[in-house]
Design a protein around this motif. Structure first.
Motif, mmCIF file in Angstrom:
data_model
loop_
_atom_site.group_PDB
_atom_site.id
_atom_site.type_symbol
_atom_site.label_atom_id
_atom_site.label_comp_id
_atom_site.label_asym_id
_atom_site.label_seq_id
_atom_site.Cartn_x
_atom_site.Cartn_y
_atom_site.Cartn_z
ATOM 1 N N LEU A 80 0.822 -1.213 0.000
ATOM 2 C CA LEU A 80 0.000 0.000 0.000
ATOM 3 C C LEU A 80 0.854 1.260 0.000
ATOM 4 N N HIS A 81 1.981 1.237 0.690
ATOM 5 C CA HIS A 81 2.901 2.375 0.710
ATOM 6 C C HIS A 81 3.448 2.648 -0.693
ATOM 7 N N GLU A 82 3.912 1.611 -1.378
ATOM 8 C CA GLU A 82 4.484 1.806 -2.720
ATOM 9 C C GLU A 82 3.422 2.197 -3.729
ATOM 10 N N PHE A 83 2.209 1.657 -3.618
ATOM 11 C CA PHE A 83 1.137 2.108 -4.507
ATOM 12 C C PHE A 83 0.747 3.548 -4.173
ATOM 13 N N GLY A 84 0.864 3.932 -2.901
ATOM 14 C CA GLY A 84 0.656 5.333 -2.531
ATOM 15 C C GLY A 84 1.634 6.227 -3.268
ATOM 16 N N HIS A 85 2.922 5.827 -3.292
ATOM 17 C CA HIS A 85 3.911 6.588 -4.061
ATOM 18 C C HIS A 85 3.515 6.634 -5.542
ATOM 19 N N ALA A 86 3.141 5.491 -6.089
ATOM 20 C CA ALA A 86 2.785 5.438 -7.509
ATOM 21 C C ALA A 86 1.630 6.389 -7.827
ATOM 22 N N LEU A 87 0.746 6.590 -6.849
ATOM 23 C CA LEU A 87 -0.386 7.505 -7.043
ATOM 24 C C LEU A 87 -0.030 8.959 -6.722
ATOM 25 N N GLY A 88 1.196 9.204 -6.252
ATOM 26 C CA GLY A 88 1.651 10.567 -6.020
ATOM 27 C C GLY A 88 1.800 10.967 -4.561
ATOM 28 N N LEU A 89 1.572 10.053 -3.620
ATOM 29 C CA LEU A 89 1.715 10.388 -2.207
ATOM 30 C C LEU A 89 3.185 10.343 -1.790
ATOM 31 N N GLU A 90 3.514 11.143 -0.800
ATOM 32 C CA GLU A 90 4.898 11.194 -0.310
ATOM 33 C C GLU A 90 4.938 10.902 1.178
ATOM 34 N N HIS A 91 6.142 10.723 1.704
ATOM 35 C CA HIS A 91 6.328 10.345 3.107
ATOM 36 C C HIS A 91 5.782 11.388 4.070
ATOM 37 N N GLN A 92 4.926 10.965 4.974
ATOM 38 C CA GLN A 92 4.363 11.886 5.959
ATOM 39 C C GLN A 92 5.357 12.251 7.057
ATOM 40 N N HIS A 93 6.308 11.372 7.351
ATOM 41 C CA HIS A 93 7.291 11.726 8.382
ATOM 42 C C HIS A 93 8.229 12.830 7.900
ATOM 43 N N GLN A 94 8.182 13.156 6.613
ATOM 44 C CA GLN A 94 8.973 14.259 6.069
ATOM 45 C C GLN A 94 8.133 15.531 5.915
ATOM 46 N N HIS A 95 6.913 15.491 6.417
ATOM 47 C CA HIS A 95 6.027 16.659 6.393
ATOM 48 C C HIS A 95 6.634 17.756 7.273
ATOM 49 N N PRO A 96 6.656 19.000 6.804
ATOM 50 C CA PRO A 96 7.234 20.087 7.606
ATOM 51 C C PRO A 96 6.566 20.258 8.977
ATOM 52 N N LEU A 167 -6.948 12.708 0.671
ATOM 53 C CA LEU A 167 -5.975 13.300 -0.241
ATOM 54 C C LEU A 167 -6.073 12.663 -1.626
ATOM 55 N N LEU A 168 -6.175 11.351 -1.697
ATOM 56 C CA LEU A 168 -6.293 10.682 -2.999
ATOM 57 C C LEU A 168 -7.576 11.110 -3.714
ATOM 58 N N ARG A 169 -8.671 11.234 -2.971
ATOM 59 C CA ARG A 169 -9.918 11.704 -3.603
ATOM 60 C C ARG A 169 -9.761 13.124 -4.150
ATOM 61 N N SER A 170 -9.029 13.963 -3.410
ATOM 62 C CA SER A 170 -8.852 15.339 -3.898
ATOM 63 C C SER A 170 -7.914 15.382 -5.103
ATOM 64 N N MET A 171 -6.934 14.488 -5.138
ATOM 65 C CA MET A 171 -5.997 14.457 -6.265
ATOM 66 C C MET A 171 -6.643 13.892 -7.525
ATOM 67 N N TYR A 172 -7.563 12.955 -7.348
ATOM 68 C CA TYR A 172 -8.147 12.241 -8.481
ATOM 69 C C TYR A 172 -9.661 12.390 -8.542
ATOM 70 N N HIS A 173 -10.161 13.552 -8.199
ATOM 71 C CA HIS A 173 -11.614 13.742 -8.220
ATOM 72 C C HIS A 173 -12.136 13.597 -9.637
ATOM 73 N N ARG A 174 -13.334 13.103 -9.723
ATOM 74 C CA ARG A 174 -13.965 12.946 -11.038
ATOM 75 C C ARG A 174 -14.488 14.294 -11.501
ATOM 76 N N GLN A 175 -14.237 14.602 -12.752
ATOM 77 C CA GLN A 175 -14.791 15.813 -13.350
ATOM 78 C C GLN A 175 -16.227 15.508 -13.761
#
Length: 184
Positions: A80-96, A167-175
């Motif tokens: 799930l982590h790697e598919f998260g990356h594939a969908l554009g998600l990044e590491h949360q522990h690196q969040h400012p 976040l995924l829903r906001s990134m890939y919302h249906r038009q």
């Protein structure tokens, strides 16, 4: 068996989201175009190209490497982590806004310098636009002794958090469909 595990987890956790992304699994004898190409490895770390970076490079290169050694919780998290990356998600522990103050001595004892510089220390400034999510599958599990300021460890997150889903829903919302347009 590895192929089926990946497929079942993607169907259970990602295809159930209300996003217009569906993964089609084709196996090694498939010779047509594909965006994400997975290989299973027996040593080294799992990794995936992030988002559209998967479309760069040769069509013969793998864009995701999965090392599924270990127990079922770790394997589920890796997939799930790697598919998260594939969908554009990044590491949360690196969040400012994570507030994590890393114990550099302990990090250097456990991890290679290159991995520390790539996957722990840099803050990903573009994440400021979304709230920090401690429960995200994109967050590394962290023992409190890896930090100077955590009073409790961050556990292994093995499912998409509500924040991940939002976040995924906001990134890939249906038009909305155009008038007169046919279904997809």
């Amino acid at each position: 068996m590895q192929h089926e595990l990946v497929r079942s987890l993607v169907h259970e956790h990602i295809h159930t989201l209300e996003i217009p992304i569906r993964f089609e699994f084709m196996y090694h004898d498939y010779r047509g175009p594909s965006t994400i190409r997975i290989t299973f490895i027996t040593s080294g770390h799992s990794r995936s190209n992030i988002g559209l970076r998967a479309s760069h490079g040769s069509a013969d290169d793998y864009t995701m490497r999965l090392n599924l050694k270990g127990d079922s919780n770790w394997n589920q998290r890796r997939i799930l982590h790697e598919f998260g990356h594939a969908l554009g998600l990044e590491h949360q522990h690196q969040h400012p806004d994570s507030g994590i103050d890393w114990n550099l001595t302990e990090l250097k004892r456990r991890f290679k310098e290159q991995r520390i510089r790539r996957s722990f220390l840099p803050k990903i400034e573009r994440l400021r636009s979304v709230p920090y999510d401690r429960d995200s599958v994109m967050h590394y599990p962290i023992d409190k002794d890896l930090t100077n300021n955590l009073c409790r460890s961050i556990p292994l997150n093995i499912v998409l958090s509500e924040g991940d889903k939002k976040l995924l829903r906001s990134m890939y919302h249906r038009q909305p469909a155009l008038a007169g347009a046919r279904g997809v």
